[in-house]
Motif scaffolding. Sequence first.
Motif, PDB file in Angstrom:
ATOM      1  N   SER A  99       3.603  10.663  14.100  1.00  0.00           N
ATOM      2  CA  SER A  99       4.801  10.023  13.557  1.00  0.00           C
ATOM      3  C   SER A  99       4.692   8.500  13.615  1.00  0.00           C
ATOM      4  O   SER A  99       5.660   7.802  13.358  1.00  0.00           O
ATOM      5  CB  SER A  99       6.036  10.494  14.320  1.00  0.00           C
ATOM      6  N   THR A 100       3.509   7.991  13.972  1.00  0.00           N
ATOM      7  CA  THR A 100       3.283   6.542  14.016  1.00  0.00           C
ATOM      8  C   THR A 100       1.995   6.221  13.271  1.00  0.00           C
ATOM      9  O   THR A 100       1.246   7.110  12.869  1.00  0.00           O
ATOM     10  CB  THR A 100       3.143   6.032  15.467  1.00  0.00           C
ATOM     11  N   GLU A 101       1.723   4.941  13.133  1.00  0.00           N
ATOM     12  CA  GLU A 101       0.489   4.490  12.496  1.00  0.00           C
ATOM     13  C   GLU A 101      -0.695   4.545  13.453  1.00  0.00           C
ATOM     14  O   GLU A 101      -1.839   4.391  13.045  1.00  0.00           O
ATOM     15  CB  GLU A 101       0.647   3.054  11.975  1.00  0.00           C
ATOM     16  N   ASP A 102      -0.418   4.750  14.744  1.00  0.00           N
ATOM     17  CA  ASP A 102      -1.493   4.775  15.733  1.00  0.00           C
ATOM     18  C   ASP A 102      -2.394   5.982  15.518  1.00  0.00           C
ATOM     19  O   ASP A 102      -1.920   7.104  15.334  1.00  0.00           O
ATOM     20  CB  ASP A 102      -0.925   4.833  17.155  1.00  0.00           C
ATOM     21  N   VAL A 103      -3.685   5.741  15.583  1.00  0.00           N
ATOM     22  CA  VAL A 103      -4.660   6.818  15.414  1.00  0.00           C
ATOM     23  C   VAL A 103      -4.837   7.510  16.763  1.00  0.00           C
ATOM     24  O   VAL A 103      -5.165   6.856  17.749  1.00  0.00           O
ATOM     25  CB  VAL A 103      -6.008   6.266  14.913  1.00  0.00           C
ATOM     26  N   PRO A 104      -4.618   8.808  16.836  1.00  0.00           N
ATOM     27  CA  PRO A 104      -4.797   9.511  18.104  1.00  0.00           C
ATOM     28  C   PRO A 104      -6.274   9.620  18.464  1.00  0.00           C
ATOM     29  O   PRO A 104      -7.144   9.440  17.614  1.00  0.00           O
ATOM     30  CB  PRO A 104      -4.188  10.894  17.833  1.00  0.00           C
ATOM     31  N   ASP A 105      -6.538   9.926  19.718  1.00  0.00           N
ATOM     32  CA  ASP A 105      -7.909  10.114  20.175  1.00  0.00           C
ATOM     33  C   ASP A 105      -8.371  11.491  19.715  1.00  0.00           C
ATOM     34  O   ASP A 105      -7.911  12.511  20.217  1.00  0.00           O
ATOM     35  CB  ASP A 105      -7.975  10.012  21.695  1.00  0.00           C
ATOM     36  N   LEU A 106      -9.256  11.528  18.736  1.00  0.00           N
ATOM     37  CA  LEU A 106      -9.749  12.791  18.194  1.00  0.00           C
ATOM     38  C   LEU A 106     -11.229  13.002  18.486  1.00  0.00           C
ATOM     39  O   LEU A 106     -11.877  13.813  17.844  1.00  0.00           O
ATOM     40  CB  LEU A 106      -9.519  12.841  16.678  1.00  0.00           C
TER      41      LEU A 106
END
Length: 166
Positions: A99-106
């Motif tokens: 729900s944010t522009e932050d890229v999750p740790d994938l």
Amino acid sequence: MKYEEYEELAALLAAPTTPLMGAALRGLPPKTLDTLATVVDQAAEQGWRQVVADRVRVFADEQPGDGPQAVAAYFTTTEQRTGSGMSVGWSPFIAALTSTEDVPDLRHTETTARPVPVGEAAEAEEDFADPKLSEALHRLAAFDPPAHADVLRVHLPTSRVTRMTP
């Protein structure tokens, strides 16, 4: 061009083996044919990217809850067995919906890998994956094959689909 003319042109291009289109294509110089092939490939890839964005938007809209709207979805890679060996493609399952522009740790973590029989993998995809999304992801992987660590990002507000390499 009028809308009707676009439809007529689209119908002709969709059937390049008809006598009219065959004659028109045979009359083009090789450089023009190469340019046409490149433009068609680019248009097809863009069309499949739009299908991915549309299907992800449908999925995001169906999620329960009154929280913030999804901004992006991420897909990781998967190995696929084909008749010619192993290839890397996009997993048909969303790895993260944010729900944010932050890229999750994938990043891939250390886990014990076990081979999944081809039939079992196909059944899981058939039972749980969106068939239109799955097809679009497979087509995108054919146009631009991902590397193992790549991530596909779908930005919902702009419908932009980009391949990221961490």
